[in-house]
Enzyme design. Structure first.
Site, PDB file in Angstrom:
ATOM      1  N   CYS A  69       0.811  -1.217   0.000  1.00 54.14           N
ATOM      2  CA  CYS A  69       0.000   0.000   0.000  1.00 54.14           C
ATOM      3  C   CYS A  69       0.844   1.266   0.000  1.00 54.14           C
ATOM      4  CB  CYS A  69      -1.001   0.015   1.148  1.00 54.14           C
ATOM      5  SG  CYS A  69      -0.284  -0.232   2.781  1.00 54.14           S
TER       6      CYS A  69
ATOM      7  N   HIS B 110      -9.427   3.554  -0.242  1.00 50.04           N
ATOM      8  CA  HIS B 110      -8.019   3.146  -0.224  1.00 50.04           C
ATOM      9  C   HIS B 110      -7.737   2.125  -1.330  1.00 50.04           C
ATOM     10  CE1 HIS B 110      -4.101   2.098   1.117  1.00 50.04           C
ATOM     11  NE2 HIS B 110      -4.392   1.273   2.096  1.00 50.04           N
TER      12      HIS B 110
END
Length: 376
Positions: free
Chosen positions: A86, A329
């Protein structure tokens, strides 16, 4: 100030949508190509030396090259995909800045992911995610790790819910003021961020059940969503910028650090410290701080470690337009999205002189980039 060697002159992103919702029929490459095409157009179609895109999952192969071709950049433009989970989008910007510093003139860098392709996977009930660490090391899922970090550091459920409510409220207010309009690239018929909720206050958030442990404090309400989307920036050399100066962000430094795989959410803070020390800038000089909001617990662990209070004294300093808890996200895109946020705050709205973007990464890594506003 002399001409910096590397500058961000444009920053764009698609809307972010929850997995399985508005962008679920596209896959990851169409949003990535849309953002690249928008940046290329903003640059007036000038030659691009390379494309660096990060993703945590992706369709396999060199998706950055495929996206560059789909964006119409032409077969002469190469591309490479990077994976720091991420933190991939922010790491792609770090790599792109290094390429420009080494002689390239124009590099497009950012990230993308389609969480829709991974619903039920990535640690859920479907295909298991790739390992963050080898046998012999802890390898927790990010949610339980955030819960454990909150318990270890005494970060209460009340604080997490307050931060999550703030993220939604700030994102809703920013959208209402039109603050996202200049950065958004419509894709798949979607031209706005559908996720932020105007009535998700602490009272409503208190009703959410613990998501990862019977008596835990991390819930679906104070966490990000699995999302689809893409974000990227245009990096240019000082000589290219000097030929046609525009308001920009100079990349002062970009770093990555390793940390404890058992405490992945804690690694952003040491990355910020290292980046600021390398840039020779004190945190008290930094007026804009953007941290990827995977979990409120993880953000608060970082801000506590840095001595920042995002729901108090530093309310207008830390992510004042909301973040991933509200917006979503898309793993590989989120690190680039925080640089898009800095560009909006510091360049489009002539905000603070210095800014820092940071991300904590599965497996115990942290990425941070320090930027400085440069006026034309």
């Amino acid at each position: 100030m002399s001409v910096p060697p590397v500058l961000v002159v444009a920053a764009r992103r698609t809307p972010f949508a929850d997995a399985g919702r508005e962008l679920s029929g596209l896959g990851p490459l169409e949003p990535a190509a849309a953002v690249l095409a928008a940046l290329h157009g903003e640059l007036g179609g000038c030659p691009v030396d390379d494309v660096v895109l990060g993703s945590a999952t992706g369709p396999g192969g060199d998706a950055a090259r495929v996206a560059a071709l789909a964006a119409g950049l032409g077969p002469a433009v190469p591309g490479v995909r990077v994976d720091r989970q991420c933190g991939s989008g922010l790491d792609a910007i770090r790599v792109g800045a290094a390429l420009v510093a080494q002689g390239e003139d124009v590099v497009l860098a950012g990230g993308f992911d389609a969480g829709s392709a991974e619903v039920g996977g990535y640690g859920g009930a479907g295909v298991r995610r790739a390992a963050f660490a080898p046998p012999g090391y802890p390898d927790p899922e990010m949610g339980p790790a955030a819960d454990a970090l909150a318990a270890e550091l005494g970060i209460t459920r009340r604080r997490q819910d307050a931060y999550a409510a703030r993220s939604h409220a700030r994102a809703v207010a920013a959208a209402a003021r039109g603050e996202f309009a200049a950065e958004l690239v419509p894709v798949g018929g979607l031209a706005h961020d559908p996720r932020p909720r105007s009535r998700l206050d602490t009272g409503r958030l208190a009703r959410f059940r613990p998501a990862f442990a019977p008596h835990g404090s991390v819930t679906a309400g104070n966490s990000c969503s699995v999302s689809d989307g893409a974000a990227a920036v245009a990096l240019v050399s000082g000589r290219t910028w000097a030929a046609r100066p525009v308001p920009a962000l100079a990349v002062r430094t970009a770093v990555v650090v390793g940390g404890d795989p058992a405490r992945p959410g804690a690694a952003a803070a040491p990355a910020v410290r290292k980046a600021l020390a390398r840039a020779g800038i004190g945190l008290d000089e930094v007026g804009a701080v953007e941290i990827v909001e995977a979990f409120a617990a993880q953000v608060l662990a970082c801000t506590d470690a840095l001595g920042l209070d995002p729901t108090g004294a530093d309310d207008d300093r830390v992510s004042p337009q909301g973040g991933a808890i509200a917006l979503g996200h898309p793993w590989g895109a989120s690190g680039a999205a925080v640089v898009v946020r800095l560009f909006a705050r510091m360049v489009r709205h002539r905000g603070p002189r210095y800014g820092v973007a940071a991300c904590a990464v599965g497996g115990g890594q942290g990425v941070a980039v320090v930027v400085e506003r440069v006026d034309a």
